[in-house]
Write an enzyme that holds these catalytic residues in place. Sequence first.
Site, PDB file in Angstrom:
ATOM      1  CD  GLN A   1      20.646 117.799  30.443  1.00  0.00           C
ATOM      2  OE1 GLN A   1      20.983 116.659  30.147  1.00  0.00           O
ATOM      3  NE2 GLN A   1      19.625 118.400  29.851  1.00  0.00           N
TER       4      GLN A   1
ATOM      5  CE  LYS B   1      19.139 113.647  28.747  1.00  0.00           C
ATOM      6  NZ  LYS B   1      20.007 114.781  28.383  1.00  0.00           N
TER       7      LYS B   1
ATOM      8  CG  ASP C   1      24.175 114.873  24.554  1.00  0.00           C
ATOM      9  OD1 ASP C   1      23.044 114.412  24.345  1.00  0.00           O
ATOM     10  OD2 ASP C   1      24.477 115.500  25.582  1.00  0.00           O
TER      11      ASP C   1
HETATM   12  N1  GUN Z   1      19.710 120.181  27.098  1.00  0.00           N
HETATM   13  C1  GUN Z   1      18.559 120.084  26.395  1.00  0.00           C
HETATM   14  N2  GUN Z   1      18.572 118.967  25.613  1.00  0.00           N
HETATM   15  C2  GUN Z   1      19.752 118.364  25.858  1.00  0.00           C
HETATM   16  C3  GUN Z   1      20.338 117.151  25.355  1.00  0.00           C
HETATM   17  O1  GUN Z   1      19.794 116.420  24.519  1.00  0.00           O
HETATM   18  N3  GUN Z   1      21.575 116.859  25.863  1.00  0.00           N
HETATM   19  C4  GUN Z   1      22.216 117.658  26.751  1.00  0.00           C
HETATM   20  N4  GUN Z   1      23.442 117.293  27.159  1.00  0.00           N
HETATM   21  N5  GUN Z   1      21.695 118.785  27.227  1.00  0.00           N
HETATM   22  C5  GUN Z   1      20.467 119.120  26.774  1.00  0.00           C
END
Ligand code: GUN
Length: 292
Positions: free
Chosen positions: A96, A52, A119
């Site tokens: 995350q 990211k 998100d």
């Molecule tokens: N864990 C797995 N996929 C995601 C996501 O799209 N965002 C976040 N914050 N955690 C995740």
Amino acid sequence: MQILNGLELSKTIKKEIKEEVDVMVQQGHRPPHLVAILVGDDGASMTYVNNKIRSCKECGYESTLIKKTSDTTEEELIWLIKGLNADNTVDGFIVQLPLPDHINPDEVLLAISPEKDVDGFTPHSVGLMTLGLPSYKPATPYGILKMLQRYNIETAGKRCVVVGRSNIVGKPIGIMLGQNKSIGNCTVTILNTHTPNIEKYTKEADILIVAVGRPKMIHGDMVKEGVIVFDVGITRVVDESAKGYHLEGDVDFDSVAPKASYITPVPGGVGPMTVTMLLYNTLLARKKSIRR
Ligand code: GUN
């Protein structure tokens, strides 16, 4: 059979995003700023977060990675979130998941300001999305919608079967594809761990979305001819390679692909699109803050 090439499509969309950011900066605005919080040292989460941050750089964004140790308390994390909520130099941030067991993710998500919830995981965003109102859409389901749109795949009237009911993939993609929208109007069935004989359902699917995290659980004899397959699984399977592992999807590609009309590979399918749609949401957040 056509491969749904998420890697290529994500490059195209990231180029479009970068062009918008360049114009924004030329007009005297600062670029979008995304902050990612990573708690603990889970290897897969570290890889995702690093992807990211790298993608932010590719698109001309500012980005900040905040790493916290696994003994961070829920109170400390919420205090950090409240600081980001109030920080005008931050357009959006993500925590995350998964979090260490001693932290309640529901409390953490409740602390995130809906305006910065790129998100789309907070109850506020989920509520808006469920009602079909404008909202930040969770990145993985949004990536699947984008692939359907850019590959010109008709969804109306199709039977969509989702394997897995997680809050971040299964539930929201089921809701979105059932809505009365241009990419939607499917007849949706969401399966869970208690569903007996899942093949009874998967065999009926025109669109099959699998998000469980069980390598190769869907075999060719569980799908019908012409099915459109989105494989959201990315499990690390230990092997003898230098890396020590390889990635496996929830779908047994070799037996399913010959029957499919479209299918996402693992890696290079849904994963890159998830990162790209997070960047897209962050661009939206920045544009909103410029308008305010
Ligand atoms: N864990 C797995 N996929 C995601 C996501 O799209 N965002 C976040 N914050 N955690 C995740």
